[in-house]
Design a protein around this motif. Structure first.
Motif, PDB file in Angstrom:
ATOM      1  N   PHE A 130       0.832  -1.200   0.000  1.00  0.00           N
ATOM      2  CA  PHE A 130       0.000   0.000   0.000  1.00  0.00           C
ATOM      3  C   PHE A 130       0.869   1.252   0.000  1.00  0.00           C
ATOM      4  N   ASP A 131       1.945   1.257   0.745  1.00  0.00           N
ATOM      5  CA  ASP A 131       2.808   2.439   0.841  1.00  0.00           C
ATOM      6  C   ASP A 131       3.317   2.859  -0.532  1.00  0.00           C
ATOM      7  N   ASP A 132       3.693   1.889  -1.337  1.00  0.00           N
ATOM      8  CA  ASP A 132       4.196   2.199  -2.682  1.00  0.00           C
ATOM      9  C   ASP A 132       3.112   2.857  -3.516  1.00  0.00           C
ATOM     10  N   TRP A 133       1.900   2.302  -3.429  1.00  0.00           N
ATOM     11  CA  TRP A 133       0.803   2.902  -4.204  1.00  0.00           C
ATOM     12  C   TRP A 133       0.431   4.273  -3.651  1.00  0.00           C
ATOM     13  N   ALA A 134       0.389   4.412  -2.332  1.00  0.00           N
ATOM     14  CA  ALA A 134      -0.033   5.671  -1.711  1.00  0.00           C
ATOM     15  C   ALA A 134       0.904   6.811  -2.083  1.00  0.00           C
ATOM     16  N   ARG A 135       2.190   6.512  -2.218  1.00  0.00           N
ATOM     17  CA  ARG A 135       3.137   7.552  -2.621  1.00  0.00           C
ATOM     18  C   ARG A 135       2.764   8.118  -3.983  1.00  0.00           C
ATOM     19  N   ARG A 136       2.469   7.229  -4.929  1.00  0.00           N
ATOM     20  CA  ARG A 136       2.086   7.679  -6.279  1.00  0.00           C
ATOM     21  C   ARG A 136       0.737   8.401  -6.252  1.00  0.00           C
ATOM     22  N   TRP A 137      -0.164   7.932  -5.392  1.00  0.00           N
ATOM     23  CA  TRP A 137      -1.480   8.567  -5.276  1.00  0.00           C
ATOM     24  C   TRP A 137      -1.365   9.995  -4.743  1.00  0.00           C
ATOM     25  N   HIS A 138      -0.555  10.182  -3.712  1.00  0.00           N
ATOM     26  CA  HIS A 138      -0.384  11.532  -3.177  1.00  0.00           C
ATOM     27  C   HIS A 138       0.250  12.462  -4.223  1.00  0.00           C
ATOM     28  N   GLU A 139       1.169  11.932  -5.017  1.00  0.00           N
ATOM     29  CA  GLU A 139       1.751  12.741  -6.089  1.00  0.00           C
ATOM     30  C   GLU A 139       0.684  13.153  -7.091  1.00  0.00           C
ATOM     31  N   ARG A 140      -0.229  12.222  -7.382  1.00  0.00           N
ATOM     32  CA  ARG A 140      -1.290  12.536  -8.360  1.00  0.00           C
ATOM     33  C   ARG A 140      -2.304  13.517  -7.780  1.00  0.00           C
ATOM     34  N   THR A 141      -2.711  13.337  -6.529  1.00  0.00           N
ATOM     35  CA  THR A 141      -3.724  14.241  -5.966  1.00  0.00           C
ATOM     36  C   THR A 141      -3.183  15.654  -5.785  1.00  0.00           C
ATOM     37  N   ALA A 142      -1.866  15.807  -5.769  1.00  0.00           N
ATOM     38  CA  ALA A 142      -1.283  17.147  -5.658  1.00  0.00           C
ATOM     39  C   ALA A 142      -1.622  18.006  -6.865  1.00  0.00           C
ATOM     40  N   TRP A 143      -1.978  17.367  -7.980  1.00  0.00           N
ATOM     41  CA  TRP A 143      -2.356  18.100  -9.186  1.00  0.00           C
ATOM     42  C   TRP A 143      -3.823  18.516  -9.181  1.00  0.00           C
ATOM     43  N   GLU A 144      -4.589  18.063  -8.196  1.00  0.00           N
ATOM     44  CA  GLU A 144      -6.016  18.386  -8.140  1.00  0.00           C
ATOM     45  C   GLU A 144      -6.231  19.782  -7.557  1.00  0.00           C
ATOM     46  N   PRO A 145      -7.299  20.463  -7.973  1.00  0.00           N
ATOM     47  CA  PRO A 145      -7.520  21.841  -7.506  1.00  0.00           C
ATOM     48  C   PRO A 145      -8.115  21.941  -6.105  1.00  0.00           C
ATOM     49  N   GLN A 146      -8.675  20.842  -5.570  1.00  0.00           N
ATOM     50  CA  GLN A 146      -9.326  20.905  -4.265  1.00  0.00           C
ATOM     51  C   GLN A 146      -8.307  21.012  -3.128  1.00  0.00           C
ATOM     52  N   THR A 147      -8.761  21.586  -2.031  1.00  0.00           N
ATOM     53  CA  THR A 147      -7.962  21.520  -0.812  1.00  0.00           C
ATOM     54  C   THR A 147      -8.084  20.114  -0.239  1.00  0.00           C
ATOM     55  N   ALA A 148      -7.202  19.791   0.697  1.00  0.00           N
ATOM     56  CA  ALA A 148      -7.253  18.471   1.331  1.00  0.00           C
ATOM     57  C   ALA A 148      -8.590  18.242   2.014  1.00  0.00           C
ATOM     58  N   ALA A 149      -9.103  19.274   2.689  1.00  0.00           N
ATOM     59  CA  ALA A 149     -10.384  19.128   3.386  1.00  0.00           C
ATOM     60  C   ALA A 149     -11.524  18.922   2.401  1.00  0.00           C
ATOM     61  N   GLU A 150     -11.494  19.634   1.278  1.00  0.00           N
ATOM     62  CA  GLU A 150     -12.543  19.462   0.257  1.00  0.00           C
ATOM     63  C   GLU A 150     -12.485  18.065  -0.341  1.00  0.00           C
ATOM     64  N   ARG A 151     -11.274  17.573  -0.572  1.00  0.00           N
ATOM     65  CA  ARG A 151     -11.146  16.228  -1.145  1.00  0.00           C
ATOM     66  C   ARG A 151     -11.662  15.179  -0.172  1.00  0.00           C
ATOM     67  N   GLN A 152     -11.315  15.327   1.090  1.00  0.00           N
ATOM     68  CA  GLN A 152     -11.797  14.365   2.083  1.00  0.00           C
ATOM     69  C   GLN A 152     -13.321  14.368   2.157  1.00  0.00           C
ATOM     70  N   ALA A 153     -13.927  15.544   2.192  1.00  0.00           N
ATOM     71  CA  ALA A 153     -15.380  15.627   2.277  1.00  0.00           C
ATOM     72  C   ALA A 153     -16.035  14.998   1.052  1.00  0.00           C
ATOM     73  N   ALA A 154     -15.459  15.256  -0.118  1.00  0.00           N
ATOM     74  CA  ALA A 154     -16.024  14.689  -1.349  1.00  0.00           C
ATOM     75  C   ALA A 154     -15.893  13.176  -1.371  1.00  0.00           C
ATOM     76  N   MET A 155     -14.771  12.653  -0.897  1.00  0.00           N
ATOM     77  CA  MET A 155     -14.573  11.205  -0.878  1.00  0.00           C
ATOM     78  C   MET A 155     -15.480  10.541   0.143  1.00  0.00           C
ATOM     79  N   HIS A 156     -15.627  11.147   1.305  1.00  0.00           N
ATOM     80  CA  HIS A 156     -16.507  10.563   2.317  1.00  0.00           C
ATOM     81  C   HIS A 156     -17.971  10.599   1.879  1.00  0.00           C
TER      82      HIS A 156
END
Length: 491
Positions: A399-425
């Motif tokens: 999971f750690d290997d995948w999560a690293r790539r995922w965090h790199e990808r989400t950094a390109w998204e326009p939402q704030t971290a809080a907005e992304r969490q709310a949308a995912m939940h």
């Protein structure tokens, strides 16, 4: 007080070949277990009156309300790929139709209300366990935002039904946009009754696809409409880990609703080949097979409608194939868009599909819980230091290997971290009707006449996306000795 149903029946006005007129069989001592009060109000019914003994008698089929026109619907179907030319409602009776507060026509059907001409030597009754299962899962699906039939009420009959042993009898009051199935069209097509197929299609179009009325090629458009709805529906199933269990053509609704919750189940650990149904020995209806089977069922519908496409058979086949050809792309768009939202990607970039597939492959390899993995990813989206999700993996390093790539990808998204969490939940539930919980509820009711666990589970599942700290145990996957390996058909 008198129970009033504002019936406005239309299906029973069709020719007699579409159904058999049959009244429910009275039961000994009906007792209301559960009334879905909000749904009753939506249907224009008085919940206080339905909760009286008179209401219980109607919901059990002991008394037929004024304005009802009870019928058992005729249909055929492919069952595990084998065609049966006559099935029909063998233990369900449609009381009639009402127009709800949104102007939608809704069937009110009693399931388990006694034998009909389609019962095929069956008793027409339902045991308490399958009634509770359908109530729980159908209402959970509604809360998850997935098109589905609904459960208005569950009633025990005061009688026993004989299966492997004697079990308490029960009746479910089911509500649907309609109970018209692919198998309904097959019933008439198998008899080469073109006029009945046309009559059925002419009933379905204004009822379920009114936007198609008056189009130049309404029957082509009808097939396209059903294809689109089924593609979207199955994508929604996969996105919450749902396995229908028995996707026969008689369980494929023309309206695009999930119907017939027999051996259905939600996955715990992610496994594309997962099967729970005891009768699906070859895995025909496994989790990952559901899109393919949906298209197979739609192809059977297309075969029924060919006779309405025109006299040139070869051209009609080409037109049907073109319409069916839209299914894979429609499904894929809905499914991939849903997966992107589940991992917090709200824009599209090259490599997204591969990134998500890598997560799914890693989940399968590590037997990660489907629901909790995605829910905990939402936590990690809000706080990169949160590492609860890695606990779902047997080898957290995967999971750690995948999560690293995922965090790199989400950094390109326009939402704030809080907005992304709310949308995912908002789209990744924390509470689903886990098999072991459903089974525990059924056992408490069947063995001890105890419905408190049922009431609590229904309450929790009504808010699947909300954290409910007092009920957090309901989010837990089963312990090894709690795992449910098989589910069973309600018959």
């Amino acid at each position: 007080m008198t129970v009033h149903f504002p019936f406005q029946n239309s299906y029973s006005a069709l020719p007699d070949s579409f159904f058999a007129r049959v009244a429910p069989t009275p039961v000994a001592a009906p007792r209301l277990i559960k009334l879905n009060r909000p749904l009753a109000v939506q249907l224009g019914l008085d919940p206080d009156v339905l909760e009286t003994p008179e209401g219980a008698e109607i919901l059990a089929g002991k008394t037929v309300p004024a304005g009802a026109d009870p019928i058992a619907m005729a249909y055929a179907g492919h069952q595990f790929g084998n065609f049966v030319p006559q099935l029909g409602d063998g233990r369900a009776i449609l009381l009639g139709e009402v127009i709800d507060k949104d102007g939608v026509r809704r069937d009110i059907q009693l399931k388990g209300s006694g034998p009909t001409p389609f019962s095929r030597r069956g008793d027409g009754r339902a045991a308490l366990g399958p009634v509770l299962r359908e109530y729980i899962v159908s209402e959970a699906m509604f809360a998850l935002g997935i098109p589905t039939t609904r459960s208005l009420a569950a009633v025990v009959t005061g009688e026993h039904v004989i299966r492997e042993t004697a079990l308490p009898g029960a009746v479910l009051t089911r509500v649907a946009s309609s109970h018209i199935r692919v198998g309904t069209f097959q019933f008439f097509a198998a008899r080469r009754d073109t006029e009945a197929v046309r009559r059925l299609a002419d009933h379905v179009i204004p009822r379920h696809y009114p936007e198609l009325s008056g189009t130049e090629r309404p029957y082509h458009a009808l097939l396209a409409g059903v294809v689109a709805r089924q593609a979207d529906l199955v994508a929604r199933w996969l996105l919450v880990g749902f396995i229908h269990g028995v996707m026969n053509t008689d369980n494929s609704s023309i309206s695009g609703e999930t119907i017939d919750y027999g051996p259905c189940a939600f996955m715990d650990a992610y496994n594309p080949a997962q099967v729970f149904s005891s009768i699906d020995e070859m895995g025909r209806y496994a989790y990952a097979n559901q899109p393919r089977i949906a298209l197979w069922n739609l192809t059977r519908l297309a075969e029924c409608l060919l006779q309405l496409f025109g006299e040139e058979q070869e051209k009609a086949v080409e037109q049907a194939q073109e319409i069916l050809g839209a299914f894979p792309e429609t499904f894929s768009k809905a499914y991939q868009a849903g997966l992107r939202r589940k991992v917090g990607l709200f824009t599209e970039r090259d490599g997204d599909e591969a990134l998500i597939q890598d997560l799914l492959d890693t989940m399968a390899k590590n037997q990660a819980d489907f629901t909790l993995t995605f829910r905990k990813l939402g936590d990690a989206a809000g706080d990169p230091a949160a590492d609860d999700a890695r606990a779902e993996f047997m080898d957290p390093a995967d999971f750690d290997d995948w999560a690293r790539r995922w965090h790199e990808r989400t950094a390109w998204e326009p939402q704030t971290a809080a907005e992304r969490q709310a949308a995912m939940h908002a789209i990744n539930p924390i509470f689903i009707p886990r098999n072991h919980r459903v089974e525990a509820v059924i056992q408490a009711a069947v063995n001890n006449d105890d419905y408190a666990p049922f009431e609590e589970l229904v309450k929790v599942l009504a808010k699947p996306y909300q954290d409910q700290p007092e009920y957090e145990a309901y989010a837990d996957p089963p312990l090894p000795d709690e795992r449910v390996l098989q589910t069973f058909c309600g018959t």
